[in-house]
Design an enzyme around this catalytic site. Structure first.
Site, PDB file in Angstrom:
ATOM      1  N   ASP A 262      -4.741   3.660  -1.998  1.00 39.94           N
ATOM      2  CA  ASP A 262      -5.843   4.051  -0.836  1.00 39.94           C
ATOM      3  C   ASP A 262      -6.342   5.473  -1.250  1.00 39.94           C
ATOM      4  OD1 ASP A 262      -5.770   1.792   0.749  1.00 39.94           O
ATOM      5  OD2 ASP A 262      -3.674   2.280   1.369  1.00 39.94           O
TER       6      ASP A 262
ATOM      7  N   MET B 164     -11.972   4.567  -0.345  1.00 38.55           N
ATOM      8  CA  MET B 164     -12.600   4.841   0.707  1.00 38.55           C
ATOM      9  C   MET B 164     -13.324   6.197   0.985  1.00 38.55           C
ATOM     10  SD  MET B 164      -9.661   3.372   3.142  1.00 38.55           S
ATOM     11  CE  MET B 164      -8.434   3.521   1.730  1.00 38.55           C
TER      12      MET B 164
ATOM     13  N   ASP C 104      -6.503  -6.239   4.516  1.00 33.54           N
ATOM     14  CA  ASP C 104      -6.088  -4.893   4.439  1.00 33.54           C
ATOM     15  C   ASP C 104      -6.084  -4.254   5.909  1.00 33.54           C
ATOM     16  OD1 ASP C 104      -5.264  -2.412   3.905  1.00 33.54           O
ATOM     17  OD2 ASP C 104      -6.798  -1.731   2.441  1.00 33.54           O
TER      18      ASP C 104
ATOM     19  N   HIS D 211      -8.392   1.325  -4.111  1.00 29.06           N
ATOM     20  CA  HIS D 211      -9.462   1.124  -2.939  1.00 29.06           C
ATOM     21  C   HIS D 211      -9.905   2.388  -2.534  1.00 29.06           C
ATOM     22  CE1 HIS D 211      -9.749  -0.285   1.921  1.00 29.06           C
ATOM     23  NE2 HIS D 211     -10.841  -0.197   1.421  1.00 29.06           N
TER      24      HIS D 211
ATOM     25  N   MET E 275     -11.726  -5.541   5.547  1.00 31.40           N
ATOM     26  CA  MET E 275     -10.694  -4.632   6.271  1.00 31.40           C
ATOM     27  C   MET E 275     -10.647  -5.249   7.760  1.00 31.40           C
ATOM     28  SD  MET E 275     -10.162  -2.153   4.418  1.00 31.40           S
ATOM     29  CE  MET E 275      -9.053  -1.390   5.594  1.00 31.40           C
TER      30      MET E 275
ATOM     31  N   SER F  87       0.865  -1.239  -0.039  1.00 31.60           N
ATOM     32  CA  SER F  87       0.238   0.192   0.047  1.00 31.60           C
ATOM     33  C   SER F  87       0.642   1.328  -0.019  1.00 31.60           C
ATOM     34  CB  SER F  87      -0.963  -0.053   1.369  1.00 31.60           C
ATOM     35  OG  SER F  87      -1.156   1.380   1.536  1.00 31.60           O
TER      36      SER F  87
ATOM     37  N   MET G 210      -8.845   8.311  -0.190  1.00 33.60           N
ATOM     38  CA  MET G 210      -9.744   8.568   1.058  1.00 33.60           C
ATOM     39  C   MET G 210     -10.155  10.201   0.988  1.00 33.60           C
ATOM     40  SD  MET G 210      -7.189   7.104   4.191  1.00 33.60           S
ATOM     41  CE  MET G 210      -6.565   5.881   4.137  1.00 33.60           C
TER      42      MET G 210
ATOM     43  N   HIS H 153      -1.527  -1.147  -4.332  1.00 30.86           N
ATOM     44  CA  HIS H 153      -2.534  -0.998  -3.607  1.00 30.86           C
ATOM     45  C   HIS H 153      -2.379   0.683  -3.365  1.00 30.86           C
ATOM     46  CE1 HIS H 153      -6.062  -1.773  -1.001  1.00 30.86           C
ATOM     47  NE2 HIS H 153      -5.617  -1.091  -0.262  1.00 30.86           N
TER      48      HIS H 153
HETATM   49  C1  DX5 Z   1      -6.209   1.743   5.670  1.00 32.97           C
HETATM   50  C2  DX5 Z   1      -5.605   1.334   4.354  1.00 32.97           C
HETATM   51  C3  DX5 Z   1      -4.527   0.314   4.265  1.00 32.97           C
HETATM   52  C4  DX5 Z   1      -3.295   0.753   4.946  1.00 32.97           C
HETATM   53  C5  DX5 Z   1      -2.734  -0.329   5.537  1.00 32.97           C
HETATM   54  O1  DX5 Z   1      -7.346   2.464   5.826  1.00 32.97           O
HETATM   55  O2  DX5 Z   1      -6.716   0.878   3.555  1.00 32.97           O
HETATM   56  O3  DX5 Z   1      -4.374  -0.089   2.755  1.00 32.97           O
HETATM   57  O4  DX5 Z   1      -2.367   1.324   4.047  1.00 32.97           O
HETATM   58  O5  DX5 Z   1      -1.667  -0.026   6.148  1.00 32.97           O
HETATM   59  P1  DX5 Z   1      -0.901  -0.880   7.283  1.00 32.97           P
HETATM   60  O6  DX5 Z   1      -0.535  -2.230   6.371  1.00 32.97           O
HETATM   61  O7  DX5 Z   1       0.035  -0.196   7.868  1.00 32.97           O
HETATM   62  O8  DX5 Z   1      -1.904  -1.375   8.575  1.00 32.97           O
HETATM   63 ZN    ZN Z   2      -6.519  -0.135   1.468  1.00 33.78          ZN
END
Ligand code: DX5
Ligand code: ZN
Length: 253
Positions: free
Chosen positions: A62, A95, A202, A93, A164, A35, A64, A60
């Site tokens: 993320d 969010m 994740d 992903h 998650m 990620s 947000m 990956h």
């Molecule tokens: C969290 C993200 C993850 C995050 C995971 O909201 O969706 O992808 O980067 O990070 P680690 O592996 O550090 O828990």
């Molecule tokens: Zn993620």
């Protein structure tokens, strides 16, 4: 070319409507998906190239929005920068609230997998169909508290189920072990429906948490801090894959 190990996507990047190879995971092989949330954003292309060189199967990303989750990250232009920096599967992903308004933009930016949260979708089946109609792999993510039953009537519309194992929003959080039975329940659901969705996990994935999630049925492993906080990305990826493979050796397929 995509990684032959993982099946990948059998499409040329120039093709406007790529053809996706399904299932996403070939031969039950574990997929390691660093990620970039934990990468150095000032050197993003170099970081992506480094994890690709060091063994990443997917990248990956993320996304947000500060509304669905209490953090803001990036949008389609950065996904496009990642796209240009790698030929690995770009695993986006979302969010975000109201993902329907942005799916076309992320598809155009070069995402290969687009995952939405069930909690953010009013018409989930329509959203998944739209992602597939754009030629992308369609994923659904569930927050830790969300029951897997929301997937029951859309499981064959999914290429990926992202469970998650932390509350989404931040990297570096503690793995929530109570999600492990849900992984097994989703695996049973996929089998019961003769569906082919890959299970991804994740949050808090690191040495020690890989074994229980793989044993329960996860095959795609997202890891942010467990890779990018380490001085040697190749060693970190090798360690995660090694734990997954060792677990699979002792687990019936
Ligand atoms: C969290 C993200 C993850 C995050 C995971 O909201 O969706 O992808 O980067 O990070 P680690 O592996 O550090 O828990
Ligand atoms: Zn993620």
């Amino acid at each position: 070319m995509r990684s032959p190990l993982t099946g990948g996507l059998a499409c040329a990047r120039a093709n406007p409507i790529p053809v996706i190879a399904r299932p996403l995971v070939a031969n039950n092989a574990p997929v390691i998906a660093p990620s970039i949330l934990s990468a150095d954003f000032g050197r993003l292309a170099a970081e992506v190239a480094a994890v690709q060189r060091d063994g990443a199967d997917w990248i990956h990303v993320d996304v947000m929005d500060g509304h669905f989750v209490p953090n803001i990250t990036i949008g389609p232009p950065v996904v496009n920068a990642v796209r240009k920096a790698t030929d690995r599967v770009v695993d986006v992903h979302l969010m975000i609230s109201n993902p329907d308004a942005f799916i076309d933009d992320f598809a155009a930016a070069g995402a290969d997998i687009i995952t939405v949260h069930a909690e953010a979708c009013v018409h989930l089946q329509r959203t998944l169909s739209r992602i597939r109609a754009l030629g992308k792999a369609a994923g659904v993510s569930l927050n830790p508290h969300t029951h897997e039953s929301v997937l029951e009537y859309v499981i064959r519309d999914c290429d990926l189920v992202l469970l998650m194992t932390v509350n989404p929003g931040f990297g570096g959080q503690r793995f929530l072990g109570q999600v492990v039975p849900k992984i097994a329940a989703v695996r049973r659901m996929i089998e019961a429906h003769s569906a082919s969705a890959c299970i991804e996990v994740d949050g808090g994935i690191a040495p020690g948490t890989v074994a229980p999630v793989v044993s329960a049925g996860a095959r795609a492993l997202v890891a942010g801090s467990a890779i990018f906080s380490q001085p040697d990305y190749a060693a970190a990826i090798r360690t995660l894959r090694g734990e997954a493979l060792a677990t699979l050796d002792g687990t019936p397929a």
